[in-house]
Scaffold this motif. Structure first.
Motif, short mmCIF file in Angstrom:
data_model
loop_
_atom_site.label_atom_id
_atom_site.label_comp_id
_atom_site.label_asym_id
_atom_site.label_seq_id
_atom_site.Cartn_x
_atom_site.Cartn_y
_atom_site.Cartn_z
N LEU A 437 -132.53 -18.57 67.17
CA LEU A 437 -131.22 -19.01 67.64
C LEU A 437 -131.25 -19.70 69.00
O LEU A 437 -130.56 -20.72 69.19
CB LEU A 437 -130.24 -17.83 67.66
N PRO A 438 -132.03 -19.23 69.99
CA PRO A 438 -132.11 -20.00 71.25
C PRO A 438 -132.64 -21.41 71.04
O PRO A 438 -132.17 -22.35 71.69
CB PRO A 438 -133.07 -19.16 72.11
N ALA A 439 -133.62 -21.57 70.13
CA ALA A 439 -134.13 -22.91 69.85
C ALA A 439 -133.06 -23.79 69.21
O ALA A 439 -132.91 -24.97 69.56
CB ALA A 439 -135.35 -22.81 68.92
N VAL A 440 -132.28 -23.22 68.30
CA VAL A 440 -131.19 -23.97 67.67
C VAL A 440 -130.14 -24.36 68.70
O VAL A 440 -129.62 -25.48 68.70
CB VAL A 440 -130.57 -23.14 66.53
N ILE A 441 -129.82 -23.45 69.60
CA ILE A 441 -128.82 -23.72 70.64
C ILE A 441 -129.26 -24.86 71.54
O ILE A 441 -128.47 -25.75 71.87
CB ILE A 441 -128.56 -22.44 71.47
N GLU A 442 -130.53 -24.87 71.94
CA GLU A 442 -131.00 -25.94 72.82
C GLU A 442 -130.96 -27.30 72.12
O GLU A 442 -130.51 -28.29 72.71
CB GLU A 442 -132.42 -25.66 73.30
N LYS A 455 -141.38 -28.40 70.26
CA LYS A 455 -141.48 -27.03 70.76
C LYS A 455 -140.51 -26.10 70.05
O LYS A 455 -140.88 -25.02 69.59
CB LYS A 455 -141.25 -27.01 72.27
N ASN A 456 -139.25 -26.53 69.96
CA ASN A 456 -138.25 -25.71 69.29
C ASN A 456 -138.53 -25.57 67.81
O ASN A 456 -138.27 -24.51 67.21
CB ASN A 456 -136.85 -26.29 69.51
N GLY A 457 -139.06 -26.64 67.21
CA GLY A 457 -139.45 -26.55 65.81
C GLY A 457 -140.52 -25.50 65.58
O GLY A 457 -140.48 -24.75 64.60
N ILE A 458 -141.49 -25.45 66.50
CA ILE A 458 -142.55 -24.43 66.41
C ILE A 458 -141.96 -23.04 66.52
O ILE A 458 -142.34 -22.12 65.77
CB ILE A 458 -143.61 -24.67 67.50
N PHE A 459 -141.03 -22.83 67.47
CA PHE A 459 -140.40 -21.52 67.63
C PHE A 459 -139.63 -21.12 66.37
O PHE A 459 -139.69 -19.96 65.94
CB PHE A 459 -139.44 -21.54 68.83
N ILE A 460 -138.90 -22.08 65.79
CA ILE A 460 -138.12 -21.79 64.59
C ILE A 460 -139.04 -21.43 63.42
O ILE A 460 -138.80 -20.46 62.69
CB ILE A 460 -137.22 -22.98 64.23
N ILE A 461 -140.12 -22.20 63.26
CA ILE A 461 -141.07 -21.92 62.17
C ILE A 461 -141.74 -20.57 62.40
O ILE A 461 -141.88 -19.76 61.46
CB ILE A 461 -142.12 -23.04 62.08
#
Length: 482
Positions: A437-442, A455-461
């Motif tokens: 969720l923090p990655a989606v928010i950013e 970076k956020n894609g990596i966190f989500i995956i």
């Protein structure tokens, strides 16, 4: 203490945890503690603010009239006090389960992975604060909690995502409710297992863990009926003191007669890694706390930055987590249990004291964690009944509390294994709150550069893979146990 304030109307649909206190037993002249007696403008009475408390899901403020200045949680906490709140919110039952996480991951792999996950979670906390600040600016200073940040991130867009803002807020609140109820389940199992060991050592009484769960629940029912955070505050302070004493006694045990490092696995079996992932994420479940802590600080600039309070606090948390996990697994190896307290031998008084300290501390903390799901569900219930013009009797909330306590009791008795419960909750819930969720928010809030999107894609995956594999492995182990 005088602070310049602005009054604004706060939509309780956005922040359901900021709720009207209807307990009429408080003396209005003394309803605020001295540290929370803030001077408002003429439209806001200082007696409206009853109490503020921090839980693992964030900071919550009770008010009488449903209207609150945007900076109620601001300008009252020093850097040291904020650091203590941050440490408290990230060191609970999860840290006591890290030795079994090390067993599932291996000694050296776990040391590196816990450190990396801790750094990622710290970064996600920074992301949440930066996004919250930007969204607060767009909303002209409106106070935002985790769910409201998620909603505002979608609502302030101009594309099709704007239509998903209500769903986004409800999704976060759903994760908060299920996570907090999951915490309550682990609390009941933790108390039952530790009390069971102490009683069995002291007297020839052999009872099943499920019976202890029922007895603990019987004691929790009247305690969970307390609706006022002000009344719960002294119990939270006592729990903090017991936690500190318990950690000291645990480390005294772990540092005695340490075996050779070479006797422990450096990397565990691959099939155990999903369990390890969930148990590690469970230990970093304090992301909902950072927004209210940041808003409450006198010197907000000191919270962020390379040497800020957030980085210092999470660095200490990572060190403590690795210390308990590393030395706990090193000491007890493959015999490591769901909580390090369960491995402590009963033939020494200080080990028995450590078990009792943590059992009482967790019992006292139950009502505070229980407060969060009750407030979210009760707010939704009142809203639905109001829209349908249905009158709710005054005792309905007590029935809701009773049902939720019995629900946590039933789930605890169904899976009376602390390590499996923690792995399941960590994988299924914490992966979303702490990583996805923090990655989606950013991504939703800012016009991100390509490297930030990657970076956020990596966190989500990472979060999704950990969620799916960890949940599957946890459920599989639970089925095997029965």
């Amino acid at each position: 203490m005088s602070h310049q304030r602005q009054e604004l109307s706060l939509d309780t649909e956005r922040t359901p945890l900021i709720e009207t206190e209807i307990n009429a037993g408080f003396d209005q002249e003394n309803s605020c503690s001295r540290e929370h007696q803030l001077r408002f403008e003429e439209n806001t009475n200082e007696k409206d603010i009853l109490y503020e408390i921090h839980t693992a899901s964030g900071g919550h403020v009770n008010v009488r009239n449903g209207e609150i200045p945007d900076d109620v949680p601001r300008n009252t906490t020093t850097n040291t006090e904020c650091l203590m709140h941050l440490l408290k919110g990230n060191t609970g039952v999860g840290i006591l389960a890290l030795p079994v996480a090390y067993k599932n991951g291996g000694l050296w792999l776990s040391l590196g992975f816990v450190t990396v996950i801790g750094m990622i979670c710290t970064h996600c906390m920074h992301v949440l604060i930066r996004s919250g600040n930007e969204l607060q600016r767009r909303n002209k200073g409106m106070h935002l909690d985790y769910a409201s940040v998620m909603e505002a991130a979608f609502e302030t867009r101009t594309d099709w995502l704007k239509n998903w803002s209500n769903f986004a807020r409800r999704m976060v609140n759903t994760f908060l409710v299920t996570t907090q109820l999951g915490f309550c389940c682990t609390y009941i199992v933790f108390i039952a297992e530790n009390i069971k060991q102490v009683i069995e050592y002291s007297a020839p009484v052999l009872l099943d863990t499920k019976l202890y769960i029922v007895m603990v629940t019987a004691l929790l029912i009247p305690y969970s009926m307390v609706r006022s955070l002000k009344i719960l505050a002294p119990f939270s302070a006592i729990a903090n003191l017991l936690n500190l004493a318990g950690f000291v006694l645990i480390m005294v045990n772990l540092w005695q007669n340490i075996p050779d490092i070479r006797t422990r696995k450096s990397i565990a079996e691959v099939q155990n890694l999903p369990l390890f992932f969930g148990q590690v994420l469970f230990a970093f479940e304090g992301i909902g706390l950072v927004l209210p802590l940041y808003k409450k600080m006198k010197d907000q600039d000191a919270f962020l930055g390379k040497v800020g309070v957030l980085n210092l606090g999470l660095t200490l948390v990572i060190v403590l987590d690795n210390a308990v996990g590393f030395y706990g697994y090193l000491k007890y190896g493959e015999d490591t249990r769901g909580s390090i307290t369960l491995n402590l031998p009963n033939d020494q008084w200080y080990n028995l004291c450590a078990k009792l300290f943590f059992a009482v501390s967790v019992f006292l903390s139950y009502a505070v964690q229980f407060y969060v799901p009750v407030e979210i569900i009760w707010h939704y219930t009142k809203k639905r009944s109001k829209s349908r013009q249905i009158s709710i009797p005054f005792y309905a909330e007590y029935i809701l509390r009773l049902v939720l306590v019995l629900l946590t009791c039933g789930l605890s008795a169904l899976v009376p294994h602390l390590d499996l419960l923690i792995a399941l909750i960590g994988a299924c819930e914490s992966s979303f709150l702490a990583l996805i969720l923090p990655a989606v928010i950013e991504i939703t809030t800012f016009d991100c550069k390509k490297n930030v999107k990657i970076k956020n894609g990596i966190f989500i995956i990472l979060g999704l893979v950990g969620c799916v594999t960890g949940t599957y492995s946890s459920l599989l182990e639970i089925i095997k146990t029965f």
